[in-house]
Scaffold this motif. Structure first.
Motif, PDB file in Angstrom:
ATOM      1  N   LYS A   1       0.857  -1.188   0.000  1.00  0.00           N
ATOM      2  CA  LYS A   1       0.000   0.000   0.000  1.00  0.00           C
ATOM      3  C   LYS A   1       0.891   1.235   0.000  1.00  0.00           C
ATOM      4  O   LYS A   1       1.737   1.395   0.867  1.00  0.00           O
ATOM      5  CB  LYS A   1      -0.910   0.006   1.225  1.00  0.00           C
ATOM      6  CG  LYS A   1      -1.825   1.218   1.284  1.00  0.00           C
ATOM      7  CD  LYS A   1      -2.864   1.062   2.342  1.00  0.00           C
ATOM      8  CE  LYS A   1      -3.794   2.218   2.535  1.00  0.00           C
ATOM      9  NZ  LYS A   1      -3.890   3.229   1.582  1.00  0.00           N
ATOM     10  N   ILE A   2       0.700   2.096  -0.990  1.00  0.00           N
ATOM     11  CA  ILE A   2       1.480   3.323  -1.123  1.00  0.00           C
ATOM     12  C   ILE A   2       0.523   4.501  -1.033  1.00  0.00           C
ATOM     13  O   ILE A   2      -0.481   4.544  -1.731  1.00  0.00           O
ATOM     14  CB  ILE A   2       2.236   3.375  -2.456  1.00  0.00           C
ATOM     15  CG1 ILE A   2       3.138   2.145  -2.616  1.00  0.00           C
ATOM     16  CG2 ILE A   2       3.045   4.669  -2.567  1.00  0.00           C
ATOM     17  CD1 ILE A   2       3.740   1.995  -4.002  1.00  0.00           C
ATOM     18  N   SER A   3       0.859   5.451  -0.151  1.00  0.00           N
ATOM     19  CA  SER A   3       0.051   6.663   0.006  1.00  0.00           C
ATOM     20  C   SER A   3       0.920   7.880  -0.247  1.00  0.00           C
ATOM     21  O   SER A   3       2.104   7.892   0.106  1.00  0.00           O
ATOM     22  CB  SER A   3      -0.506   6.752   1.426  1.00  0.00           C
ATOM     23  OG  SER A   3      -1.269   5.627   1.743  1.00  0.00           O
ATOM     24  N   TYR A   4       0.313   8.893  -0.818  1.00  0.00           N
ATOM     25  CA  TYR A   4       0.988  10.169  -1.056  1.00  0.00           C
ATOM     26  C   TYR A   4       0.216  11.252  -0.314  1.00  0.00           C
ATOM     27  O   TYR A   4      -1.010  11.295  -0.401  1.00  0.00           O
ATOM     28  CB  TYR A   4       1.035  10.493  -2.553  1.00  0.00           C
ATOM     29  CG  TYR A   4       1.918   9.556  -3.332  1.00  0.00           C
ATOM     30  CD1 TYR A   4       3.275   9.818  -3.484  1.00  0.00           C
ATOM     31  CD2 TYR A   4       1.405   8.399  -3.908  1.00  0.00           C
ATOM     32  CE1 TYR A   4       4.090   8.954  -4.195  1.00  0.00           C
ATOM     33  CE2 TYR A   4       2.213   7.533  -4.619  1.00  0.00           C
ATOM     34  CZ  TYR A   4       3.551   7.814  -4.758  1.00  0.00           C
ATOM     35  OH  TYR A   4       4.369   6.966  -5.459  1.00  0.00           O
TER      36      TYR A   4
ATOM     37  N   ALA B   1       0.430  11.659  -6.766  1.00  0.00           N
ATOM     38  CA  ALA B   1       1.010  10.326  -6.880  1.00  0.00           C
ATOM     39  C   ALA B   1       1.951  10.287  -8.083  1.00  0.00           C
ATOM     40  O   ALA B   1       1.726  10.967  -9.082  1.00  0.00           O
ATOM     41  CB  ALA B   1      -0.088   9.289  -7.034  1.00  0.00           C
ATOM     42  N   SER B   2       2.996   9.503  -7.974  1.00  0.00           N
ATOM     43  CA  SER B   2       3.996   9.396  -9.026  1.00  0.00           C
ATOM     44  C   SER B   2       4.159   7.931  -9.419  1.00  0.00           C
ATOM     45  O   SER B   2       4.489   7.097  -8.574  1.00  0.00           O
ATOM     46  CB  SER B   2       5.329   9.954  -8.525  1.00  0.00           C
ATOM     47  OG  SER B   2       6.392   9.537  -9.343  1.00  0.00           O
ATOM     48  N   GLU B   3       3.936   7.640 -10.691  1.00  0.00           N
ATOM     49  CA  GLU B   3       4.109   6.260 -11.169  1.00  0.00           C
ATOM     50  C   GLU B   3       5.560   5.809 -11.023  1.00  0.00           C
ATOM     51  O   GLU B   3       5.832   4.675 -10.642  1.00  0.00           O
ATOM     52  CB  GLU B   3       3.667   6.143 -12.620  1.00  0.00           C
ATOM     53  CG  GLU B   3       2.170   6.159 -12.806  1.00  0.00           C
ATOM     54  CD  GLU B   3       1.764   5.890 -14.247  1.00  0.00           C
ATOM     55  OE1 GLU B   3       2.452   5.104 -14.928  1.00  0.00           O
ATOM     56  OE2 GLU B   3       0.766   6.481 -14.667  1.00  0.00           O
TER      57      GLU B   3
ATOM     58  N   SER C   1       6.238   5.135  -7.384  1.00  0.00           N
ATOM     59  CA  SER C   1       5.541   3.910  -6.989  1.00  0.00           C
ATOM     60  C   SER C   1       6.285   2.680  -7.495  1.00  0.00           C
ATOM     61  O   SER C   1       6.392   1.670  -6.785  1.00  0.00           O
ATOM     62  CB  SER C   1       4.112   3.917  -7.522  1.00  0.00           C
ATOM     63  OG  SER C   1       3.344   4.915  -6.878  1.00  0.00           O
TER      64      SER C   1
ATOM     65  N   ILE D   1       9.305   2.180  -5.266  1.00  0.00           N
ATOM     66  CA  ILE D   1       8.879   1.634  -3.968  1.00  0.00           C
ATOM     67  C   ILE D   1       8.580   0.139  -4.106  1.00  0.00           C
ATOM     68  O   ILE D   1       8.960  -0.660  -3.236  1.00  0.00           O
ATOM     69  CB  ILE D   1       7.672   2.420  -3.423  1.00  0.00           C
ATOM     70  CG1 ILE D   1       8.130   3.826  -3.020  1.00  0.00           C
ATOM     71  CG2 ILE D   1       7.019   1.691  -2.260  1.00  0.00           C
ATOM     72  CD1 ILE D   1       6.998   4.801  -2.738  1.00  0.00           C
ATOM     73  N   ALA D   2       7.935  -0.262  -5.189  1.00  0.00           N
ATOM     74  CA  ALA D   2       7.653  -1.684  -5.419  1.00  0.00           C
ATOM     75  C   ALA D   2       8.953  -2.485  -5.546  1.00  0.00           C
ATOM     76  O   ALA D   2       9.074  -3.579  -4.984  1.00  0.00           O
ATOM     77  CB  ALA D   2       6.788  -1.858  -6.667  1.00  0.00           C
TER      78      ALA D   2
ATOM     79  N   THR E   1       4.353   5.612   3.013  1.00  0.00           N
ATOM     80  CA  THR E   1       3.770   6.938   2.851  1.00  0.00           C
ATOM     81  C   THR E   1       4.864   7.892   2.414  1.00  0.00           C
ATOM     82  O   THR E   1       5.915   7.965   3.053  1.00  0.00           O
ATOM     83  CB  THR E   1       3.149   7.447   4.170  1.00  0.00           C
ATOM     84  OG1 THR E   1       2.181   6.488   4.615  1.00  0.00           O
ATOM     85  CG2 THR E   1       2.481   8.795   3.980  1.00  0.00           C
TER      86      THR E   1
END
Length: 112
Positions: free
Chosen positions: A6-9, A14-16, A19, A22-23, A42
């Motif tokens: 789960k990614i929150s901004y 939000a930035s692809e 993200s 982060i993955a 976050t």
């Protein structure tokens, strides 16, 4: 992982690209410890100052059986964290160190 990443901004779009980074970093953590049950990240841009410029705060919360590892990076005076990617790398590096420490302590306890 039992629960999807789960990614929150906060206070930013939000930035692809971020993200995806982060993955990738989460996958590296899973190579360190295959017992990770959840990971929440976050990314926040808390202040928009004219003089100090923007900076980023990254929080990584990794769930493992019986514990949780929480890493928060808020270095407003550290120029590296004016770059969101650098803040992500730092936070995940710290989480990785904590995972290694936790694994090492668990192995030491079972060896005795």
């Amino acid at each position: 992982m039992q629960v999807p990443l789960k990614i929150s901004y906060r206070h930013m779009d939000a930035s692809e690209a971020l993200s995806a980074l982060i993955a990738e970093e989460t996958e590296k953590l899973e190579q360190v410890c295959d017992r990770i049950t959840s990971c929440r990240v976050t990314v926040e841009q808390p202040h928009l100052h004219h003089r100090k410029g923007r900076h980023f705060r990254v929080r990584v919360d990794v769930g493992i059986p019986g514990a949780s590892i929480v890493v928060g990076r808020d270095r407003t005076h550290d120029w590296h964290h004016r770059d969101a990617r650098a803040a992500v790398y730092d936070a995940f590096k710290s989480a990785e160190r904590q995972l290694h420490d936790r694994i090492g302590r668990a192995r030491a306890l079972t060896a005795h």
